[in-house]
Each structure stands twice: as C-alpha cells, then as structure tokens.
Design a protein around this motif. Structure first.
Motif, PDB file in Angstrom:
ATOM      1  N   ILE A 116      -8.100 -11.415  34.254  1.00 36.68           N
ATOM      2  CA  ILE A 116      -6.966 -12.004  34.958  1.00 36.68           C
ATOM      3  C   ILE A 116      -6.018 -10.911  35.427  1.00 36.68           C
ATOM      4  O   ILE A 116      -5.679  -9.994  34.669  1.00 36.68           O
ATOM      5  CB  ILE A 116      -6.205 -12.971  34.026  1.00 36.68           C
ATOM      6  N   LYS A 117      -5.583 -11.021  36.682  1.00 36.21           N
ATOM      7  CA  LYS A 117      -4.453 -10.251  37.189  1.00 36.21           C
ATOM      8  C   LYS A 117      -3.227 -11.160  37.117  1.00 36.21           C
ATOM      9  O   LYS A 117      -3.108 -12.128  37.875  1.00 36.21           O
ATOM     10  CB  LYS A 117      -4.697  -9.799  38.630  1.00 36.21           C
ATOM     11  N   PHE A 118      -2.324 -10.842  36.200  1.00 38.58           N
ATOM     12  CA  PHE A 118      -1.176 -11.694  35.881  1.00 38.58           C
ATOM     13  C   PHE A 118       0.095 -10.967  36.328  1.00 38.58           C
ATOM     14  O   PHE A 118       0.360  -9.841  35.897  1.00 38.58           O
ATOM     15  CB  PHE A 118      -1.153 -11.937  34.374  1.00 38.58           C
ATOM     16  N   LYS A 137       3.049 -18.163  38.613  1.00 44.73           N
ATOM     17  CA  LYS A 137       2.170 -19.251  38.173  1.00 44.73           C
ATOM     18  C   LYS A 137       0.824 -19.264  38.883  1.00 44.73           C
ATOM     19  O   LYS A 137      -0.030 -20.100  38.571  1.00 44.73           O
ATOM     20  CB  LYS A 137       2.883 -20.599  38.339  1.00 44.73           C
ATOM     21  N   ASP A 138       0.630 -18.362  39.829  1.00 43.45           N
ATOM     22  CA  ASP A 138      -0.685 -18.150  40.424  1.00 43.45           C
ATOM     23  C   ASP A 138      -1.087 -16.725  40.066  1.00 43.45           C
ATOM     24  O   ASP A 138      -0.372 -16.018  39.375  1.00 43.45           O
ATOM     25  CB  ASP A 138      -0.642 -18.362  41.935  1.00 43.45           C
ATOM     26  N   GLN A 204      18.034  -3.128  38.951  1.00 45.59           N
ATOM     27  CA  GLN A 204      16.716  -2.523  39.116  1.00 45.59           C
ATOM     28  C   GLN A 204      15.665  -3.619  38.925  1.00 45.59           C
ATOM     29  O   GLN A 204      15.862  -4.558  38.165  1.00 45.59           O
ATOM     30  CB  GLN A 204      16.499  -1.388  38.116  1.00 45.59           C
ATOM     31  N   PHE A 205      14.568  -3.487  39.653  1.00 44.41           N
ATOM     32  CA  PHE A 205      13.518  -4.499  39.520  1.00 44.41           C
ATOM     33  C   PHE A 205      12.180  -3.897  39.892  1.00 44.41           C
ATOM     34  O   PHE A 205      12.090  -2.869  40.558  1.00 44.41           O
ATOM     35  CB  PHE A 205      13.804  -5.719  40.407  1.00 44.41           C
ATOM     36  N   GLU A 206      11.126  -4.597  39.461  1.00 42.01           N
ATOM     37  CA  GLU A 206       9.778  -4.188  39.824  1.00 42.01           C
ATOM     38  C   GLU A 206       8.823  -5.360  39.596  1.00 42.01           C
ATOM     39  O   GLU A 206       9.007  -6.136  38.639  1.00 42.01           O
ATOM     40  CB  GLU A 206       9.348  -2.986  38.988  1.00 42.01           C
ATOM     41  N   ILE A 207       7.835  -5.491  40.475  1.00 42.00           N
ATOM     42  CA  ILE A 207       6.711  -6.400  40.233  1.00 42.00           C
ATOM     43  C   ILE A 207       5.640  -5.605  39.503  1.00 42.00           C
ATOM     44  O   ILE A 207       5.231  -4.536  39.950  1.00 42.00           O
ATOM     45  CB  ILE A 207       6.161  -6.975  41.553  1.00 42.00           C
ATOM     46  N   ILE A 208       5.201  -6.140  38.374  1.00 48.50           N
ATOM     47  CA  ILE A 208       4.238  -5.459  37.510  1.00 48.50           C
ATOM     48  C   ILE A 208       3.099  -6.422  37.227  1.00 48.50           C
ATOM     49  O   ILE A 208       3.324  -7.588  36.906  1.00 48.50           O
ATOM     50  CB  ILE A 208       4.903  -5.041  36.182  1.00 48.50           C
ATOM     51  N   SER A 209       1.862  -5.954  37.328  1.00 50.69           N
ATOM     52  CA  SER A 209       0.733  -6.804  36.958  1.00 50.69           C
ATOM     53  C   SER A 209       0.272  -6.474  35.550  1.00 50.69           C
ATOM     54  O   SER A 209       0.396  -5.342  35.082  1.00 50.69           O
ATOM     55  CB  SER A 209      -0.427  -6.656  37.950  1.00 50.69           C
ATOM     56  N   ALA A 210      -0.233  -7.488  34.864  1.00 50.63           N
ATOM     57  CA  ALA A 210      -0.833  -7.310  33.549  1.00 50.63           C
ATOM     58  C   ALA A 210      -2.289  -7.748  33.638  1.00 50.63           C
ATOM     59  O   ALA A 210      -2.597  -8.779  34.252  1.00 50.63           O
ATOM     60  CB  ALA A 210      -0.095  -8.149  32.501  1.00 50.63           C
TER      61      ALA A 210
END
Length: 290
Positions: A116-118, A137-138, A204-210
């Motif tokens: 999964i790429k979350f 949620k996707d 500060q912000f960032e989109i991070i994948s898990a």
C-alpha cells in the motif's frame, strides 16, 4: 528563492524539520519498533548490536531484505535467501537495515505481492508547537508483475515499487485503512512529543507517503516513509494521478474560497516540544527560519 530544494524567506515552509526521523529506516525503528518488521543493522559490513539468529537447514524459505537505511522508493533494496548471506551484500562505509519478509503476506488477485502507498499530510503550525495530521482515504497499490514465491529472489517479484492502481476498490481497504491510519497517528504523536519533529516560527507542511504491507490476517506492517513522494499530474496519467490530493492538501494549509479538502481525513492534533534557540547556528540557518 530556492536553495537546496527548500524555499527561503517564505511564510510557509514546504519541508519539515526533523523529517530524517521518518525517512531514515534505522531511526524510525528506534522509536516505533512494534509497527515494523523486526529490524537488524549492518554498518561498514559489520552487524551493529544483535545479529539475526542462524536458521536451521529445514526452516521454511523466506527472503531477507538488505536496505540502505537512508534511501527509499525501493532503489537500494537487495534480496537474499538466508540471514547469513546479508553481510556479503553490504558495501564498505554504508549503513543498512535488514528485515526478514513477513510471513503469510496478503497477495493480490493472481497471487502477486503488493503493498500500500498510504498518503499523509503533516502540518507544523506557526506556533512551533502544534502538529496536525491528515490521512488520505484513497491511495494506491503497488503490485508485482509476477506471482509471489518465497524462493524467487528477483527484484520484480519481491520489491514492489511502481504504483499500479488506485486502492479504493480493493476489498480489504475499508478494514485496512483504519489500521494504517492508527499506525501513522502513533508515529507522528511520538515523533512530536519526543522532539524529533521540530517546530518553526512559521507554518510548515509536507505530503509524505507510507509503505505498508498486509498479512493474510489483515495485520499491517510499516516498511518506510517517503518524504517528497512522486506525485503525478492528470496530464501524466488520466487515472493514476494526484491532482485532487494535492489541491485538497493546499486548501487545508492555505484555504481559499471555493476550494475543498478532497478525501483528506483529519487524524490527529498533538503538541510537540517548543523550538529552542541555538546560538551556534549560521546566518543562513537563521534567515531560513524567517
């Protein structure tokens, strides 16, 4: 003005201070070991601390993964059949994490390995203390092109990298999503409370994948975080793109009339440690905080 990939003199920073604690797999295991496969460490071709036990000759086959600790996206992962083979895959002067494949992975329709790429939006507020987390949620499944076998050590079978399809029609997703969300919530809570995530005197912000892998019992294991994940425009792909996710995140960070949050799900607000003044920091670092 951009320098080193991060904007200077802006009132919002698009990189998180302390992100190394999320993207370095060795550091991540130090403070959330229960969410990850058990992790050993090789440094300069020697085991650091505990070494994997020698397995009996009749043990069921299961791959071992040797991963450079500070490189992500599957770019530095190599596989071997036995723990005692791992040192031979290591390069001098390099640090690795070593993990055994999880037992009984949940496979895709035709027996392929998948993960999964979350996606997560993490915001450090301008007070330097408050952290907010949203989870998306996707997401995506990365699916191997070949059926999985524990004895096939090829990278295309064992290391799933490319985002293959959206995850929202995958039957386990409604049950697995809350588990992935809960795991990231606890990671961020600990990172903030322990001062690993560092506040600034501006937003500060960032989109991070898990990356998560799922077992047949629908337990989830966190493999790694990717800061600065690959995100695609609709022009790149009509199906596998991230326009709604990105614009929704920007609307949360800096709202505008007529915008919406898309599928972002508020997950956590917590307090971290107040920023500390370091009298030894350079003028460039000082200006970077403005």
């Amino acid at each position: 003005v951009f320098c080193g990939g991060e904007p200077y003199f802006s009132r919002i920073s698009m990189h998180l201070k302390g992100r190394i604690w999320l993207e370095d797999k060795r550091k991540l295991f130090e403070f959330v070991p229960e969410f990850m496969p058990y992790t050993y460490v090789i440094e300069d071709r020697h085991w650091v601390g505990e070494a994997p036990p020698v397995e009996p000759a009749d043990a069921p086959p299961m791959p071992w993964f040797v991963k450079e600790t500070d490189r992500n996206f599957g770019t530095s992962v190599v596989c071997c059949a036995r723990a005692e083979d791992c040192l031979g895959l290591a390069k001098p002067g390099t640090t690795y994490v070593v993990q055994k494949h999880i037992p009984r992975p949940l496979l895709y329709t035709n027996g392929e390995k998948c993960h999964i790429k979350f996606y997560n939006l993490l915001i450090g507020m301008g007070d330097g203390v408050t952290w907010r987390l949203y989870t998306y949620k996707d997401g995506y499944l990365s699916i191997s092109p070949k059926p999985w076998s524990p004895t096939d050590l090829s990278k295309e079978t064992q290391v799933t990298i490319i985002r293959t399809k959206r995850i929202n029609d995958w039957p386990p997703w409604p049950r697995v999503y809350p588990k992935c969300k809960a795991g990231v919530v606890e990671v961020i809570r600990r990172a903030a409370e322990q001062g690993k995530l560092e506040g600034r005197n501006k937003l500060q912000f960032e989109i991070i994948s898990a990356d998560y892998i799922v077992t047949e019992d629908e337990d989830v294991y966190l493999l790694e975080f990717n800061t600065g994940p690959v995100l695609k425009d609709p022009e790149d792909s009509s199906d596998v793109h991230d326009a709604g996710m990105v614009t929704g995140a920007l609307h949360i960070v800096e709202p505008w009339e007529g915008g919406d949050e898309d599928l972002w799900d508020f997950a956590l607000e917590c307090a971290g440690q107040p920023p500390t003044h370091d009298p030894t920091r350079s003028l460039t670092e000082f200006l970077h905080e403005l």
